[in-house]
Design a protein around this motif. Structure first.
Motif, mmCIF file in Angstrom:
data_model
loop_
_atom_site.group_PDB
_atom_site.id
_atom_site.type_symbol
_atom_site.label_atom_id
_atom_site.label_comp_id
_atom_site.label_asym_id
_atom_site.label_seq_id
_atom_site.Cartn_x
_atom_site.Cartn_y
_atom_site.Cartn_z
ATOM 1 N N LYS A 245 5.139 3.919 -3.951
ATOM 2 C CA LYS A 245 5.319 3.190 -2.676
ATOM 3 C C LYS A 245 6.612 2.371 -2.730
ATOM 4 O O LYS A 245 7.361 2.316 -1.756
ATOM 5 N N GLY A 248 9.404 4.688 -2.351
ATOM 6 C CA GLY A 248 9.474 5.152 -0.966
ATOM 7 C C GLY A 248 10.110 4.131 -0.043
ATOM 8 O O GLY A 248 10.843 4.469 0.884
ATOM 9 N N MET A 249 9.843 2.854 -0.304
ATOM 10 C CA MET A 249 10.385 1.785 0.544
ATOM 11 C C MET A 249 11.857 1.511 0.243
ATOM 12 O O MET A 249 12.638 1.221 1.134
ATOM 13 N N LEU A 309 15.345 -3.263 1.224
ATOM 14 C CA LEU A 309 14.430 -3.147 2.362
ATOM 15 C C LEU A 309 15.016 -3.709 3.650
ATOM 16 O O LEU A 309 14.654 -3.269 4.739
ATOM 17 N N SER A 325 9.922 -12.472 2.755
ATOM 18 C CA SER A 325 9.101 -11.741 3.709
ATOM 19 C C SER A 325 8.966 -10.272 3.280
ATOM 20 O O SER A 325 7.884 -9.669 3.342
ATOM 21 N N ALA A 326 10.088 -9.720 2.815
ATOM 22 C CA ALA A 326 10.071 -8.323 2.355
ATOM 23 C C ALA A 326 9.188 -8.171 1.119
ATOM 24 O O ALA A 326 8.421 -7.211 0.998
ATOM 25 N N GLU A 329 5.534 -8.156 2.004
ATOM 26 C CA GLU A 329 5.072 -6.890 2.561
ATOM 27 C C GLU A 329 5.017 -5.802 1.490
ATOM 28 O O GLU A 329 4.078 -5.006 1.457
ATOM 29 N N ASN A 332 1.965 -6.214 -0.339
ATOM 30 C CA ASN A 332 0.821 -5.680 0.416
ATOM 31 C C ASN A 332 0.711 -4.170 0.221
ATOM 32 O O ASN A 332 -0.362 -3.624 -0.076
ATOM 33 N N ILE A 333 1.838 -3.495 0.352
ATOM 34 C CA ILE A 333 1.845 -2.030 0.262
ATOM 35 C C ILE A 333 1.530 -1.580 -1.165
ATOM 36 O O ILE A 333 0.762 -0.643 -1.389
ATOM 37 N N SER A 336 -2.183 -1.939 -2.058
ATOM 38 C CA SER A 336 -2.978 -0.812 -1.565
ATOM 39 C C SER A 336 -2.798 0.395 -2.472
ATOM 40 O O SER A 336 -3.766 1.071 -2.822
ATOM 41 N N HIS A 352 -8.708 -5.662 0.786
ATOM 42 C CA HIS A 352 -8.166 -6.909 0.238
ATOM 43 C C HIS A 352 -7.709 -7.818 1.362
ATOM 44 O O HIS A 352 -7.379 -7.351 2.456
ATOM 45 N N PRO A 354 -5.060 -10.331 3.246
ATOM 46 C CA PRO A 354 -3.596 -10.280 3.288
ATOM 47 C C PRO A 354 -3.028 -11.043 2.093
ATOM 48 O O PRO A 354 -3.511 -12.121 1.757
#
Lengths: 438, 120
Positions: A245, A248-249, A309, A325-326, A329, A332-333, A336, A352, A354
């Motif tokens: 992930k 990917g980001m 990002l 902020s990035a 997030e 978060n990703i 998961s 989960h 936030p």
């Protein structure tokens, strides 16, 4: 083999007692105080063991086999500089002309004595006799000093290890000078750094099970070591999904370096963390296995990831609110990615909250989470992995600190068939396509 | 064809990213940070496409999707989430979600998901 939490706690206590005994031996030999830093019982693939202490340094030490009531081997390693500092304390008169033979024999003998102390604690607890074989001197990079032939517990070559890190502090600076104004003997060259070393015990499975089984016949909440091993594999794969992930980001190729499950006294959790300031996220799990998922970047990595990002280059230097902020997030990703594999393999839902952004030392972050666990919890399972990017500034540590009882329940509900499938088939961790499910 | 899109995500960062992706091809008619706001904005702006996160504070995206689909069955709701759990996907299907894309996503995936959902 099945053990209960109490037994795992006993293992830790024994490893700690053995390490204290080894520390005492070293204190007597070197006339300096030696303390036990951390002790843990770990399930870790043999190939990953060296990564745990690989600092790029060269290591020396010994490997010694043991037999009797239980069989296996023990490895004790110093980094080369620590060994040099140790020898300087033990054989100061010979230090200036120390040769390779003396070095080798002294390291072997010191290690042998320390391991003797370590093993005695186990033998005494299980009321058995453990006899040490001759020490084999080992030297080289981290990967070279962990023998490939240590006893493994399953087809994935997972080893149950008991690990202790001990420390001998550097000598106090000597004050005052001689009557002729000279420095005290040896002071100018005196080593001022700690002596760090690690002890790994690799018990052979069947003999260990026999000894432990006889010692703890009644297991109220047994935990299958095989399932724990399977979960360790799932954790490593989960970290791989999280790394994918991240790649990917950001477009930056990343890999998982280590994946392991550690069982430690609750007060030692924060000591397992990497040192230094970290920025990342903490996500409380709403369902079993409960606890927290923690994703932590060092500051340089956070900036690299944030820059990759963010659509616009920031005018500000250092870490900005946009970077934060990035990172929140991506946390978060990645969270998961880390847990979805568990959920799919176990046919359950693991949601989960936030993630909360955290900025502190990793030790402080983990300590704050320990405070939020059930107060009755005396030990913790710590599942962790490290994500790295070759040639780029990305270091990211992932930790899962499940609720002890919840995690135990998850392992209990997991069938051996599921455990084997989850550990051997990566597809078990993947969901079906959405359109196929409709 | 440009669709009227409502973006729902608790992450400021992700809302910005989706706005960047969708801005040229579609009309952004509103944004919301949680499931409660999502239903309110939906009633105010009447979008025909909702990009819906799942894990959000106050009210999650599955719950909000169920209410929006009840309110406007013709609205296309696409789950945009980091969650790749089969059980969660089944819940999304039960709530009536028309598509499911996982973060991190690229612009073509998002645009294709909207096309697929609207033309289904």
């Amino acid at each position: 083999m099945r053990v209960d939490l109490k037994t795992l706690g006993t293992f830790n206590e024994l490893a700690n007692r053995g390490a204290s005994s080894a520390a005492k031996s070293l204190s007597q030999l070197s006339d300096t105080e030696t303390t036990v830093g951390t002790t843990s019982a770990d399930l870790v693939p043999v190939g990953d063991i060296a990564d745990r202490f690989d600092s790029g340094a060269t290591f020396v030490g010994v490997e010694i086999g043991f037999e009797g009531g239980m069989e296996g081997s023990i490895v004790l390693v110093f980094d080369r500089e620590s060994a040099g500092r140790l020898l300087e304390r033990i054989v100061p008169a010979h230090w200036d002309d120390v040769d390779a033979t003396l070095d080798r024999s002294t390291v072997s003998e010191v290690s042998n004595i320390m391991i003797g102390g370590f093993v005695d604690a186990w033998a005494n607890h299980f009321d058995t006799r453990l006899q040490l074989g001759p020490p084999t001197y080992i030297a080289g990079a981290a990967a070279d000093v962990i023998p490939g032939s240590v006893p493994t517990w399953d087809e994935r070559r997972t080893a149950l290890t008991f690990t202790s890190q001990l420390q001998t502090p550097g000598p106090e600076p000597q004050s005052g000078r001689g009557s002729d104004g000279s420095e005290p003997a040896g002071a100018s060259d005196a080593p001022d750094a700690d002596i760090d070393f690690h002890i790994y015990m690799f018990p052979e499975r069947s003999s260990f099970a026999a000894v432990v089984g006889e010692a703890v016949p009644d297991q109220e909440f047994p935990i299958s070591i095989e399932k724990l091993s399977a979960f360790t594999e799932m954790t490593k794969r989960g970290a791989g999904r999280a790394a994918d992930k991240l790649s990917g980001m950001t477009g930056i190729q990343t890999d998982v370096e280590v994946g392991r499950t550690t069982f430690v006294p609750i007060e030692d959790v924060s000591r397992r963390a990497a040192t230094g300031h970290r920025i990342g996220s903490v996500a409380p799990l709403q369902a079993a296995p409960g606890g927290f998922i923690v994703i932590l970047f060092d500051e340089a990595s956070a900036i690299t990831v944030g820059d990759a990002l963010l659509p616009i280059e920031s005018d500000e230097d250092g870490l900005t609110d946009q970077h934060r902020s990035a990172i929140e997030e991506i946390g978060n990703i990645m969270t998961s990615g880390f847990i979805d594999g568990w959920a799919n393999a176990l046919d359950r839902k693991i949601q989960h909250d936030p993630p909360e952004l955290v900025e502190d030392s990793a030790a402080v972050t983990l300590a704050s989470l320990v405070d939020r666990l059930d107060a009755s919890q005396e030990h913790a399972f710590l599942l962790d992995a490290t994500v790295r990017a070759a040639g780029r500034e990305i270091n990211c540590d992932l930790y899962a600190i499940p609720d002890e009882r919840s995690f135990q329940e998850v392992l209990g509900e997991m069938t051996m068939t599921e455990a084997r499938a989850a550990a051997s088939d990566p597809d078990e961790l993947e969901p079906a396509a959405y359109d196929d499910l409709r | 064809m440009a669709e009227n899109v409502l973006i729902v995500d608790d992450s400021d960062f992700m809302r910005n990213l989706l706005r960047e992706i969708l801005d040229e091809e579609h009309q952004i008619v509103g944004e919301a940070e949680n499931g409660v706001e999502a239903v309110e904005r939906y009633k105010e702006s009447e979008p025909n496409v909702v990009m819906m996160d799942i894990a959000m504070p106050i009210r999650d995206g599955i719950d909000a999707t169920a209410e929006i689909k009840e309110e406007g069955p013709g609205t296309s709701v696409i789950m945009c989430t980091s969650v790749e759990q089969e059980e969660m996907m089944k819940e999304a299907i039960k709530a009536g979600a028309d598509g499911y894309i996982t973060k991190p996503f690229q612009k073509p995936n998002v645009l294709e998901a909207i096309d697929d959902a609207v033309n289904a």
